[in-house]
Design a protein around this motif. Structure first.
Motif, PDB file in Angstrom:
ATOM      1  N   VAL A   1       0.835  -1.202   0.000  1.00 45.39           N
ATOM      2  CA  VAL A   1       0.000   0.000   0.000  1.00 45.39           C
ATOM      3  C   VAL A   1       0.868   1.249   0.000  1.00 45.39           C
ATOM      4  O   VAL A   1       0.638   2.194  -0.765  1.00 45.39           O
ATOM      5  N   ALA A   2       1.901   1.267   0.860  1.00 44.19           N
ATOM      6  CA  ALA A   2       2.791   2.431   0.928  1.00 44.19           C
ATOM      7  C   ALA A   2       3.544   2.630  -0.384  1.00 44.19           C
ATOM      8  O   ALA A   2       3.671   3.759  -0.884  1.00 44.19           O
ATOM      9  N   ALA A   3       4.032   1.527  -0.985  1.00 44.81           N
ATOM     10  CA  ALA A   3       4.776   1.638  -2.249  1.00 44.81           C
ATOM     11  C   ALA A   3       3.882   2.116  -3.383  1.00 44.81           C
ATOM     12  O   ALA A   3       4.298   2.932  -4.209  1.00 44.81           O
ATOM     13  N   LEU A   4       2.647   1.636  -3.429  1.00 43.77           N
ATOM     14  CA  LEU A   4       1.727   2.056  -4.499  1.00 43.77           C
ATOM     15  C   LEU A   4       1.280   3.506  -4.329  1.00 43.77           C
ATOM     16  O   LEU A   4       1.060   4.212  -5.327  1.00 43.77           O
ATOM     17  N   ARG A   5       1.158   3.957  -3.088  1.00 40.33           N
ATOM     18  CA  ARG A   5       0.824   5.374  -2.883  1.00 40.33           C
ATOM     19  C   ARG A   5       1.945   6.277  -3.381  1.00 40.33           C
ATOM     20  O   ARG A   5       1.696   7.305  -4.029  1.00 40.33           O
ATOM     21  N   ARG A   6       3.192   5.888  -3.087  1.00 40.11           N
ATOM     22  CA  ARG A   6       4.325   6.675  -3.583  1.00 40.11           C
ATOM     23  C   ARG A   6       4.359   6.661  -5.112  1.00 40.11           C
ATOM     24  O   ARG A   6       4.633   7.685  -5.745  1.00 40.11           O
ATOM     25  N   TRP A   7       4.082   5.480  -5.690  1.00 45.28           N
ATOM     26  CA  TRP A   7       4.095   5.396  -7.149  1.00 45.28           C
ATOM     27  C   TRP A   7       2.969   6.232  -7.766  1.00 45.28           C
ATOM     28  O   TRP A   7       3.146   6.843  -8.824  1.00 45.28           O
ATOM     29  N   TYR A   8       1.832   6.312  -7.090  1.00 43.48           N
ATOM     30  CA  TYR A   8       0.725   7.133  -7.601  1.00 43.48           C
ATOM     31  C   TYR A   8       1.137   8.601  -7.672  1.00 43.48           C
ATOM     32  O   TYR A   8       0.810   9.293  -8.659  1.00 43.48           O
ATOM     33  N   ARG A   9       1.867   9.076  -6.662  1.00 43.77           N
ATOM     34  CA  ARG A   9       2.324  10.474  -6.684  1.00 43.77           C
ATOM     35  C   ARG A   9       3.331  10.696  -7.802  1.00 43.77           C
ATOM     36  O   ARG A   9       3.315  11.741  -8.465  1.00 43.77           O
ATOM     37  N   VAL A  10       4.216   9.709  -8.038  1.00 40.91           N
ATOM     38  CA  VAL A  10       5.190   9.822  -9.135  1.00 40.91           C
ATOM     39  C   VAL A  10       4.468   9.862 -10.477  1.00 40.91           C
ATOM     40  O   VAL A  10       4.797  10.662 -11.364  1.00 40.91           O
ATOM     41  N   GLN A  11       3.467   9.013 -10.646  1.00 37.66           N
ATOM     42  CA  GLN A  11       2.732   8.972 -11.909  1.00 37.66           C
ATOM     43  C   GLN A  11       1.979  10.278 -12.159  1.00 37.66           C
ATOM     44  O   GLN A  11       1.910  10.768 -13.298  1.00 37.66           O
ATOM     45  N   GLU A  12       1.413  10.856 -11.084  1.00 39.90           N
ATOM     46  CA  GLU A  12       0.735  12.141 -11.227  1.00 39.90           C
ATOM     47  C   GLU A  12       1.706  13.242 -11.654  1.00 39.90           C
ATOM     48  O   GLU A  12       1.369  14.106 -12.484  1.00 39.90           O
ATOM     49  N   GLN A  13       2.923  13.202 -11.107  1.00 37.53           N
ATOM     50  CA  GLN A  13       3.927  14.181 -11.515  1.00 37.53           C
ATOM     51  C   GLN A  13       4.302  13.991 -12.977  1.00 37.53           C
ATOM     52  O   GLN A  13       4.449  14.981 -13.716  1.00 37.53           O
ATOM     53  N   GLU A  14       4.446  12.754 -13.430  1.00 34.98           N
ATOM     54  CA  GLU A  14       4.758  12.487 -14.844  1.00 34.98           C
ATOM     55  C   GLU A  14       3.614  12.926 -15.749  1.00 34.98           C
ATOM     56  O   GLU A  14       3.847  13.425 -16.858  1.00 34.98           O
ATOM     57  N   ARG A  15       2.380  12.739 -15.285  1.00 36.22           N
ATOM     58  CA  ARG A  15       1.233  13.168 -16.087  1.00 36.22           C
ATOM     59  C   ARG A  15       1.217  14.684 -16.243  1.00 36.22           C
ATOM     60  O   ARG A  15       0.924  15.221 -17.323  1.00 36.22           O
ATOM     61  N   TRP A  16       1.561  15.391 -15.170  1.00 35.29           N
ATOM     62  CA  TRP A  16       1.592  16.852 -15.241  1.00 35.29           C
ATOM     63  C   TRP A  16       2.705  17.326 -16.178  1.00 35.29           C
ATOM     64  O   TRP A  16       2.524  18.285 -16.940  1.00 35.29           O
ATOM     65  N   GLU A  17       3.861  16.663 -16.119  1.00 35.45           N
ATOM     66  CA  GLU A  17       4.984  17.055 -16.983  1.00 35.45           C
ATOM     67  C   GLU A  17       4.724  16.711 -18.450  1.00 35.45           C
ATOM     68  O   GLU A  17       5.162  17.438 -19.348  1.00 35.45           O
ATOM     69  N   ALA A  18       4.012  15.601 -18.727  1.00 34.18           N
ATOM     70  CA  ALA A  18       3.755  15.205 -20.118  1.00 34.18           C
ATOM     71  C   ALA A  18       2.700  16.079 -20.783  1.00 34.18           C
ATOM     72  O   ALA A  18       2.717  16.267 -21.999  1.00 34.18           O
ATOM     73  N   GLY A  19       1.765  16.606 -20.015  1.00 35.81           N
ATOM     74  CA  GLY A  19       0.749  17.490 -20.578  1.00 35.81           C
ATOM     75  C   GLY A  19      -0.149  16.767 -21.576  1.00 35.81           C
ATOM     76  O   GLY A  19      -0.712  15.708 -21.299  1.00 35.81           O
ATOM     77  N   LEU A  20      -0.264  17.353 -22.773  1.00 35.99           N
ATOM     78  CA  LEU A  20      -1.146  16.799 -23.792  1.00 35.99           C
ATOM     79  C   LEU A  20      -0.623  15.483 -24.373  1.00 35.99           C
ATOM     80  O   LEU A  20      -1.376  14.756 -25.021  1.00 35.99           O
ATOM     81  N   GLN A  21       0.639  15.176 -24.160  1.00 37.20           N
ATOM     82  CA  GLN A  21       1.197  13.938 -24.680  1.00 37.20           C
ATOM     83  C   GLN A  21       0.910  12.724 -23.786  1.00 37.20           C
ATOM     84  O   GLN A  21       1.260  11.603 -24.125  1.00 37.20           O
ATOM     85  N   TRP A  22       0.265  12.974 -22.663  1.00 32.57           N
ATOM     86  CA  TRP A  22      -0.032  11.883 -21.735  1.00 32.57           C
ATOM     87  C   TRP A  22      -1.181  11.020 -22.263  1.00 32.57           C
ATOM     88  O   TRP A  22      -2.178  11.521 -22.770  1.00 32.57           O
ATOM     89  N   THR A  23      -1.042   9.721 -22.137  1.00 30.61           N
ATOM     90  CA  THR A  23      -2.081   8.765 -22.527  1.00 30.61           C
ATOM     91  C   THR A  23      -2.888   8.385 -21.298  1.00 30.61           C
ATOM     92  O   THR A  23      -2.353   7.788 -20.361  1.00 30.61           O
ATOM     93  N   HIS A  24      -4.178   8.708 -21.295  1.00 24.36           N
ATOM     94  CA  HIS A  24      -5.042   8.420 -20.138  1.00 24.36           C
ATOM     95  C   HIS A  24      -5.548   6.987 -20.248  1.00 24.36           C
ATOM     96  O   HIS A  24      -6.698   6.735 -20.650  1.00 24.36           O
ATOM     97  N   SER A  25      -4.696   6.047 -19.916  1.00 25.30           N
ATOM     98  CA  SER A  25      -5.053   4.635 -20.042  1.00 25.30           C
ATOM     99  C   SER A  25      -5.712   4.083 -18.792  1.00 25.30           C
ATOM    100  O   SER A  25      -6.414   3.072 -18.854  1.00 25.30           O
ATOM    101  N   GLY A  26      -5.477   4.712 -17.640  1.00 23.21           N
ATOM    102  CA  GLY A  26      -6.031   4.214 -16.389  1.00 23.21           C
ATOM    103  C   GLY A  26      -5.246   3.064 -15.797  1.00 23.21           C
ATOM    104  O   GLY A  26      -5.636   2.512 -14.761  1.00 23.21           O
ATOM    105  N   HIS A  27      -4.124   2.666 -16.427  1.00 21.16           N
ATOM    106  CA  HIS A  27      -3.325   1.559 -15.926  1.00 21.16           C
ATOM    107  C   HIS A  27      -2.461   2.011 -14.748  1.00 21.16           C
ATOM    108  O   HIS A  27      -2.047   3.173 -14.661  1.00 21.16           O
ATOM    109  N   VAL A  28      -2.175   1.067 -13.874  1.00 26.41           N
ATOM    110  CA  VAL A  28      -1.361   1.380 -12.699  1.00 26.41           C
ATOM    111  C   VAL A  28       0.090   1.567 -13.099  1.00 26.41           C
ATOM    112  O   VAL A  28       0.734   2.557 -12.733  1.00 26.41           O
ATOM    113  N   PHE A  29       0.629   0.625 -13.857  1.00 29.82           N
ATOM    114  CA  PHE A  29       2.050   0.659 -14.192  1.00 29.82           C
ATOM    115  C   PHE A  29       2.205   1.107 -15.647  1.00 29.82           C
ATOM    116  O   PHE A  29       1.770   0.410 -16.572  1.00 29.82           O
ATOM    117  N   THR A  30       2.816   2.267 -15.821  1.00 28.60           N
ATOM    118  CA  THR A  30       2.935   2.891 -17.135  1.00 28.60           C
ATOM    119  C   THR A  30       4.352   3.402 -17.340  1.00 28.60           C
ATOM    120  O   THR A  30       5.155   3.479 -16.409  1.00 28.60           O
TER     121      THR A  30
END
Length: 433
Positions: free
Chosen positions: A313-342
C-alpha cells in the motif's frame, strides 16, 4: 489413362498421350452421390479427383457415412487452412489479446505451411504425428513425411545460436510447447467435429512427447557459488531466498527505480505478469488494509480479490504520486489509459520491457538470475516460509486446484519438512558423549 480418342484414327490415345492429359482433373476418377435437402429436391455432390477407382469408392463410402451422422455435404472442399482461419476469427472475441496472438502464430507459422493444403476430411492422426515429430526433431529423420514437415517449417525456424525473430521458434521445440501447439490444433478440430465437418477428431491419440515437470529450486549458497564459477543455472525455475529478495528490493529502493512497487507486489503477492501490466487503478483500494482485484482470464479462479499488505500500500501510494507528476509534466502527450504501471508517457508497460529491465536490475543488484515469472514462485515460497496456509496461498495465486499448489511448491523452502527432519533426531535415544 483417359478415354479420349484420336479424331483421325478414332482409336483411344495411348497412356499419357492425350493432349488434355496435363489439365487438372483430366483422366481422374470422380464420384457423385445424392445429399438430403430441406425442400425435397434432388441435389448431387461431386467429389474428386482421385487417382484410382478404389480410392474414389473408399472416399465415397466415408462421405456417405459422415453425412448420415449429420455432417456437412460440402465439407470435402474445405482445407485445413481455410477451416482454421475461420475458426480463429470466431474465437477472437472470447480470447485475451496475448492468447489470440499465440493462437495466430501457431496457425500461421506451423499449421498453414505444413497442413494448410490438406483437405480437412482427409486429415489423419498420421499427419499430426509427423508434424509433432518434426517440431521436436533435432535433425531431419529418415521418415519422408517428417522430413517434408521439417522442410516446410524452415521459414519459421531460428538457429540455436541466432537471435530469435518475431513469429519464429528455436527448434526443436520443448515437449511443453509441442503440447501447446497440439491443444490449439485439437480445439480447432473439435469445433470441426461439433459442426459436422469431420466425423472424428484426428488429434486424439496423436502421440505427444512425454513432458517432465522440472521442480523449482532455491538459490542456496552452494548453487550460487556454482553459478558464479560456471555461469550455468541449476534449473530453469529458480527461487530467491528471503535474504536475496530483501537484497533485490533494497537495491530498487536505494536507486529509486520507477518499478519498485511493481516488483515488490509481484514478489510478495504473486500476480501474473499480464495481470500486472493490465492492472487498473479502479481495481485498487489503497485505504487500510489495502485490497486488489485481479481480473484474470487464465482460469475461472484467476478472477480474485485479496489484501495487498501495508508494504505494498505504501509503495503504491508513492508510485501514484510519481505517476501524477509524470502526467503533469507530459501534458497533452499523456495517454489516459487508467493503468497502474505505465511508462513516462502514460502508456501501459509491456511484458517485454519489464523482462529486459528485470534482467538488468538483477545483475546490478548482484543477485543470482531468475525469470520474471519466478517472482510469482518467490511469493509462494515466502508465504510457505511465513507459515501461511496452503489454501490461502493457492487462492491468492489464482490456481485452479489446491493440489497444484501443493505439488508445485512444497519442495520450495519446506518449513514443515525441516521441522520433521529435526523431530526424527529428537526421538532417537543416544548415549551422552
Amino acid at each position: 489413362m483417359c478415354w479420349c480418342r484420336n479424331p483421325e484414327t478414332k482409336r483411344p490415345y495411348p497412356k499419357k498421350a492425350c493432349p488434355k492429359f496435363k489439365k487438372p482433373g483430366h483422366a481422374k476418377w470422380y464420384a457423385r452421390f445424392d445429399v438430403p435437402t430441406a425442400d425435397g429436391k434432388r441435389r448431387q455432390v461431386r467429389i474428386g479427383p482421385f487417382r484410382t477407382r478404389a480410392e474414389a469408392q473408399e472416399t465415397l463410402r466415408h462421405e456417405i457415412s459422415r453425412i448420415s451422422y449429420g455432417g456437412v455435404p460440402s465439407a470435402h472442399k474445405i482445407t485445413v487452412e481455410s477451416h482454421f482461419n475461420d475458426w480463429l476469427a470466431r474465437q477472437r472475441p472470447r480470447l485475451a489479446v496475448s492468447t489470440f496472438a499465440d493462437y495466430e502464430r501457431v496457425i500461421r507459422n506451423i499449421v498453414q505451411p505444413t497442413l494448410g493444403q490438406v483437405k480437412l476430411v482427409r486429415l489423419t492422426t498420421h499427419h499430426l504425428r509427423c508434424l509433432y515429430a518434426a517440431l521436436g526433431a533435432d535433425g531431419i529423420e529418415s521418415n519422408s513425411s517428417v522430413a517434408l514437415m521439417a522442410e516446410r517449417l524452415a521459414p519459421s525456424k531460428t538457429g540455436p545460436d541466432a537471435p530469435k525473430r518475431k513469429g519464429t521458434w528455436k527448434y526443436p521445440l520443448s515437449a511443453k510447447r509441442i503440447r501447446k501447439v497440439h491443444s490449439i490444433i485439437s480445439s480447432g478440430l473439435t469445433h470441426a467435429c461439433k459442426t459436422g465437418l469431420i466425423a472424428h477428431n484426428p488429434a486424439w491419440n496423436a502421440g505427444l512427447p512425454k513432458m517432465v515437470e522440472e521442480p523449482a529450486l532455491v538459490w542456496t549458497e552452494p548453487r550460487v557459488t556454482h553459478w558464479r564459477e560456471t555461469g550455468r543455472k541449476p534449473a530453469t525455475v529458480m527461487v530467491w531466498t528471503p535474504e536475496q529478495c530483501g537484497q533485490f528490493l533494497d537495491y530498487l529502493q536505494e536507486t529509486r527505480d520507477r518499478h519498485y512497487a511493481l516488483f515488490q507486489l509481484a514478489m510478495t503477492r504473486g500476480p501474473r505478469c499480464n495481470e500486472l501490466t493490465n492492472l487498473l487503478w479502479r481495481d485498487l483500494d489503497l485505504s487500510k488494509p489495502g485490497i486488489i482485484t485481479i481480473r484474470g482470464t487464465k482460469t475461472p479462479r484467476s478472477y480474485r480479490t485479496f489484501h495487498l499488505g501495508q508494504g505494498n500500500v505504501a509503495a503504491l501510494r508513492r508510485w501514484y504520486r510519481v505517476q501524477e507528476q509524470e502526467r503533469w509534466e507530459a501534458g497533452l502527450q499523456w495517454t489516459h489509459s487508467g493503468h497502474v504501471f505505465t511508462n513516462p508517457r502514460g502508456e501501459p508497460v509491456t511484458r517485454n520491457a519489464l523482462w529486459h529491465r528485470f534482467t538488468r536490475l538483477t545483475a546490478a543488484a548482484d543477485v543470482p538470475p531468475i525469470r520474471l515469472h519466478d517472482l510469482r514462485h518467490c511469493a509462494a515460497s515466502l508465504g510457505l516460509t511465513a507459515g501461511t496456509d496452503l489454501k490461502v496461498i493457492s487462492e491468492t495465486l489464482g490456481h485452479r486446484h489446491h493440489s497444484f499448489t501443493a505439488d508445485t511448491y512444497t519442495n520450495v523452502m519446506p518449513k514443515s519438512d525441516r521441522e520433521a527432519a529435526d523431530a526424527v533426531f529428537d526421538i532417537i535415544p543416544r548415549r551422552a558423549a
